[in-house]
Design an enzyme around this catalytic site. Structure first.
Site, PDB file in Angstrom:
ATOM      1  N   CYS A   3       1.025  -1.000  -0.101  1.00  0.00           N
ATOM      2  CA  CYS A   3       0.168  -0.185   0.070  1.00  0.00           C
ATOM      3  C   CYS A   3       1.114   1.303   0.147  1.00  0.00           C
ATOM      4  O   CYS A   3       2.023   1.019  -0.400  1.00  0.00           O
ATOM      5  CB  CYS A   3      -1.029  -0.166   1.200  1.00  0.00           C
ATOM      6  SG  CYS A   3      -0.403   0.112   2.825  1.00  0.00           S
ATOM      7  N   ASN A   6       2.243   1.497   4.453  1.00  0.00           N
ATOM      8  CA  ASN A   6       2.664   0.193   5.005  1.00  0.00           C
ATOM      9  C   ASN A   6       2.527   0.506   6.429  1.00  0.00           C
ATOM     10  O   ASN A   6       3.052  -0.273   7.162  1.00  0.00           O
ATOM     11  CB  ASN A   6       4.033  -0.152   4.722  1.00  0.00           C
ATOM     12  CG  ASN A   6       4.568  -1.520   5.088  1.00  0.00           C
ATOM     13  OD1 ASN A   6       5.778  -1.995   5.722  1.00  0.00           O
ATOM     14  ND2 ASN A   6       3.691  -2.391   5.166  1.00  0.00           N
ATOM     15  N   CYS A   8      -1.293   0.822   7.422  1.00  0.00           N
ATOM     16  CA  CYS A   8      -2.686   0.621   7.562  1.00  0.00           C
ATOM     17  C   CYS A   8      -3.438  -0.816   6.680  1.00  0.00           C
ATOM     18  O   CYS A   8      -3.376  -1.562   7.250  1.00  0.00           O
ATOM     19  CB  CYS A   8      -3.511   1.767   6.991  1.00  0.00           C
ATOM     20  SG  CYS A   8      -3.666   3.142   8.118  1.00  0.00           S
ATOM     21  N   ARG A   9      -3.317  -0.494   5.437  1.00  0.00           N
ATOM     22  CA  ARG A   9      -3.998  -1.803   4.570  1.00  0.00           C
ATOM     23  C   ARG A   9      -3.022  -2.746   4.507  1.00  0.00           C
ATOM     24  O   ARG A   9      -3.359  -3.885   4.854  1.00  0.00           O
ATOM     25  CB  ARG A   9      -4.408  -1.374   3.399  1.00  0.00           C
ATOM     26  CG  ARG A   9      -5.601  -0.177   3.417  1.00  0.00           C
ATOM     27  CD  ARG A   9      -5.823   0.408   2.135  1.00  0.00           C
ATOM     28  NE  ARG A   9      -4.800   1.392   1.836  1.00  0.00           N
ATOM     29  CZ  ARG A   9      -4.390   2.186   0.808  1.00  0.00           C
ATOM     30  NH1 ARG A   9      -5.261   1.852  -0.102  1.00  0.00           N
ATOM     31  NH2 ARG A   9      -3.379   2.919   0.774  1.00  0.00           N
ATOM     32  N   SER A  10      -1.706  -2.736   4.097  1.00  0.00           N
ATOM     33  CA  SER A  10      -0.881  -3.797   3.710  1.00  0.00           C
ATOM     34  C   SER A  10      -0.486  -4.682   5.158  1.00  0.00           C
ATOM     35  O   SER A  10      -0.444  -5.597   4.944  1.00  0.00           O
ATOM     36  CB  SER A  10       0.475  -3.380   2.878  1.00  0.00           C
ATOM     37  OG  SER A  10       1.047  -2.375   3.652  1.00  0.00           O
ATOM     38  N   ASP A 119      -8.589   3.682   1.242  1.00  0.00           N
ATOM     39  CA  ASP A 119      -7.504   4.035   2.024  1.00  0.00           C
ATOM     40  C   ASP A 119      -8.264   4.530   3.317  1.00  0.00           C
ATOM     41  O   ASP A 119      -8.955   5.611   3.402  1.00  0.00           O
ATOM     42  CB  ASP A 119      -6.748   5.073   1.497  1.00  0.00           C
ATOM     43  CG  ASP A 119      -5.426   5.861   2.403  1.00  0.00           C
ATOM     44  OD1 ASP A 119      -5.576   4.930   3.741  1.00  0.00           O
ATOM     45  OD2 ASP A 119      -4.640   6.312   1.935  1.00  0.00           O
TER      46      ASP A 119
END
Ligand code: 4NP
Length: 154
Positions: A3, A6, A8-10, A119
């Site tokens: 993401c 690195n 939040c999402r990934s 996001d």
């Protein structure tokens, strides 16, 4: 799993896929990285960590790092969270073999849909649960594909 930050999402995608790899006892490694250098060395966002923990997944050992070209050599698949990440990673690809490894993660759930994982950084807690549900479903489909691929190579 890639993401922007690195944090939040990934990291969430990494934790979710790892928990399924462990549960299925598959010989697969997973890692995550950001396209940016904004959060190198930092632990995941507290909201991602809390959400993961609520689902039984511990992200506390993860630290932010930036994607490097070497990741194309180290990994067979590179799942990106959104179309912006996709453009950034494709921009680093050296050849067609690198480019073939890059896939929007939600295409695992919606083939050719080219959807982005939103996001959640600038939103509230509910955004993180929505991201979790999207990633959990995508990772279930990735696990199915991995099991099929691993079966073929036996
Ligand atoms: P991520 O979320 O890409 O899912 O880790 C973000 C984290 C940080 C920022 C943007 C997105 N930032 O602008 O610092």
């Amino acid at each position: 799993m890639v993401c922007l930050g690195n944090i939040c999402r990934s990291p969430l995608a990494e934790g979710i896929l790892r928990s399924k790899i462990v549960a299925e006892n598959l010989p697969v490694e997973v890692d995550s990285a950001g396209t940016s250098d904004y959060h190198i060395g930092e632990p995941p966002d507290k909201r991602s960590s809390a959400n993961a923990l609520a689902h039984g997944i511990d992200l506390s050992s993860l630290r932010g790092r930036q994607f490097t070209v070497k990741d194309f050599d180290d990994f067979d698949k590179i799942f990106v969270m959104d179309t912006s990440n996709y453009g950034n990673i494709i921009g680093l690809a050296r050849n067609v073999n690198d480019r073939k490894k890059v896939e929007l993660i939600l295409n695992a759930s919606f083939p050719n849909g080219n959807r982005s994982v939103p996001d959640p950084y600038f939103g509230g807690e509910e955004g993180f649960e929505h991201v979790f549900q999207l990633l959990d479903e995508a990772c279930n489909n990735i696990i199915k594909q991995l099991k099929s691929d691993l079966g073929k190579t036996k």
